[in-house]
Motif scaffolding. Structure first.
Motif, PDB file in Angstrom:
ATOM      1  N   GLY A  36       0.677  -1.397   0.011  1.00  0.00           N
ATOM      2  CA  GLY A  36      -0.447  -0.345   0.399  1.00  0.00           C
ATOM      3  C   GLY A  36       1.074   1.879   0.334  1.00  0.00           C
ATOM      4  N   ILE A  37       1.869   1.250   0.613  1.00  0.00           N
ATOM      5  CA  ILE A  37       2.794   2.658   0.879  1.00  0.00           C
ATOM      6  C   ILE A  37       3.857   2.573   0.207  1.00  0.00           C
ATOM      7  N   THR A  38       3.887   1.401  -1.067  1.00  0.00           N
ATOM      8  CA  THR A  38       4.678   1.798  -2.306  1.00  0.00           C
ATOM      9  C   THR A  38       3.695   1.943  -3.195  1.00  0.00           C
ATOM     10  N   GLN A  39       2.435   1.857  -3.636  1.00  0.00           N
ATOM     11  CA  GLN A  39       1.878   2.487  -4.582  1.00  0.00           C
ATOM     12  C   GLN A  39       1.419   3.521  -4.217  1.00  0.00           C
ATOM     13  N   LEU A  40       0.855   4.523  -2.448  1.00  0.00           N
ATOM     14  CA  LEU A  40       0.397   4.935  -2.417  1.00  0.00           C
ATOM     15  C   LEU A  40       1.933   6.220  -2.754  1.00  0.00           C
ATOM     16  N   CYS A  41       3.061   5.850  -2.902  1.00  0.00           N
ATOM     17  CA  CYS A  41       3.999   7.056  -2.921  1.00  0.00           C
ATOM     18  C   CYS A  41       4.336   6.692  -4.524  1.00  0.00           C
ATOM     19  N   ALA A  42       3.593   5.666  -5.181  1.00  0.00           N
ATOM     20  CA  ALA A  42       3.680   5.804  -6.795  1.00  0.00           C
ATOM     21  C   ALA A  42       2.929   7.003  -6.848  1.00  0.00           C
ATOM     22  N   VAL A  43       2.058   6.928  -6.694  1.00  0.00           N
ATOM     23  CA  VAL A  43       0.405   8.259  -7.131  1.00  0.00           C
ATOM     24  C   VAL A  43       0.650   9.135  -6.704  1.00  0.00           C
ATOM     25  N   GLY A  44       1.829   9.579  -5.469  1.00  0.00           N
ATOM     26  CA  GLY A  44       2.298  10.446  -5.668  1.00  0.00           C
ATOM     27  C   GLY A  44       3.290  11.074  -6.104  1.00  0.00           C
ATOM     28  N   ILE A  45       3.573  10.684  -6.266  1.00  0.00           N
ATOM     29  CA  ILE A  45       4.977  11.169  -7.313  1.00  0.00           C
ATOM     30  C   ILE A  45       4.509  11.337  -8.585  1.00  0.00           C
ATOM     31  N   GLY A  46       3.704  10.354  -9.268  1.00  0.00           N
ATOM     32  CA  GLY A  46       3.244  10.160 -10.612  1.00  0.00           C
ATOM     33  C   GLY A  46       2.727  11.616 -11.141  1.00  0.00           C
ATOM     34  N   ILE A  47       1.547  12.585  -9.939  1.00  0.00           N
ATOM     35  CA  ILE A  47       0.880  12.977  -9.972  1.00  0.00           C
ATOM     36  C   ILE A  47       1.379  14.529  -9.728  1.00  0.00           C
ATOM     37  N   LEU A  48       2.242  14.175  -8.933  1.00  0.00           N
ATOM     38  CA  LEU A  48       2.722  15.468  -8.331  1.00  0.00           C
ATOM     39  C   LEU A  48       4.258  15.811  -9.696  1.00  0.00           C
ATOM     40  N   LEU A  49       4.793  14.897 -10.612  1.00  0.00           N
ATOM     41  CA  LEU A  49       5.529  15.180 -11.616  1.00  0.00           C
ATOM     42  C   LEU A  49       4.680  15.584 -12.318  1.00  0.00           C
ATOM     43  N   ALA A  50       3.656  15.269 -13.104  1.00  0.00           N
ATOM     44  CA  ALA A  50       2.734  15.918 -14.019  1.00  0.00           C
ATOM     45  C   ALA A  50       2.142  17.054 -13.734  1.00  0.00           C
ATOM     46  N   LEU A  51       1.923  17.240 -12.627  1.00  0.00           N
ATOM     47  CA  LEU A  51       1.406  19.135 -12.070  1.00  0.00           C
ATOM     48  C   LEU A  51       2.561  19.640 -12.459  1.00  0.00           C
ATOM     49  N   ILE A  52       3.684  19.263 -12.017  1.00  0.00           N
ATOM     50  CA  ILE A  52       4.661  20.219 -12.166  1.00  0.00           C
ATOM     51  C   ILE A  52       5.253  20.441 -13.113  1.00  0.00           C
ATOM     52  N   THR A  53       5.469  19.290 -14.078  1.00  0.00           N
ATOM     53  CA  THR A  53       5.550  19.879 -15.593  1.00  0.00           C
ATOM     54  C   THR A  53       4.490  19.907 -16.037  1.00  0.00           C
ATOM     55  N   GLY A  54       3.618  20.247 -15.766  1.00  0.00           N
ATOM     56  CA  GLY A  54       2.118  20.042 -16.722  1.00  0.00           C
ATOM     57  C   GLY A  54       1.685  18.771 -17.505  1.00  0.00           C
ATOM     58  N   ALA A  55       2.213  18.232 -17.398  1.00  0.00           N
ATOM     59  CA  ALA A  55       2.055  16.405 -18.572  1.00  0.00           C
ATOM     60  C   ALA A  55       0.193  16.282 -18.477  1.00  0.00           C
ATOM     61  N   ASN A  56      -0.174  16.272 -19.768  1.00  0.00           N
ATOM     62  CA  ASN A  56      -1.644  16.090 -19.590  1.00  0.00           C
ATOM     63  C   ASN A  56      -1.819  15.634 -21.560  1.00  0.00           C
TER      64      ASN A  56
END
Length: 99
Positions: A36-56
């Protein structure tokens, strides 16, 4: 071609969301906190990077989303699933090398 790409992206997104829900259920029913922690970290990092870079991915496919941040969040979820697929692939390759 854009329609096919959109369908694939949405299919992977739905699969990813279902897998995350299954993981959450597993955390509470089986106590599998590490996964659960591993997948939560993956989601958090993925979303953070997408928001920072504007990936859509929806913008890239010329699909209008009411709020651009929603497209970035969904793209971040897709990105996080990619990390899980890569991790699974590397794990399987590693197991095959040990055999």
């Amino acid at each position: 071609m854009e329609t096919i790409a959109l369908l694939i992206a949405v299919a992977v997104l739905v699969e990813g969301l279902v897998e995350y829900v299954k993981t959450i259920v597993k955390v509470f029913t089986e106590g599998d906190v590490k996964t659960g922690i591993t997948q939560l970290c993956a989601v958090g990092i993925g979303i953070l990077l997408a928001l920072i870079t504007g990936a859509n991915i929806f913008t890239a496919l010329s699909i209008n989303v009411a709020y651009s941040w929603v497209g970035c969040v969904l793209t971040g979820i897709l990105i996080s699933r990619g990390s899980n697929y890569l991790s699974d692939l590397l794990h399987r390759l590693n197991l095959n090398q040990k055999s």
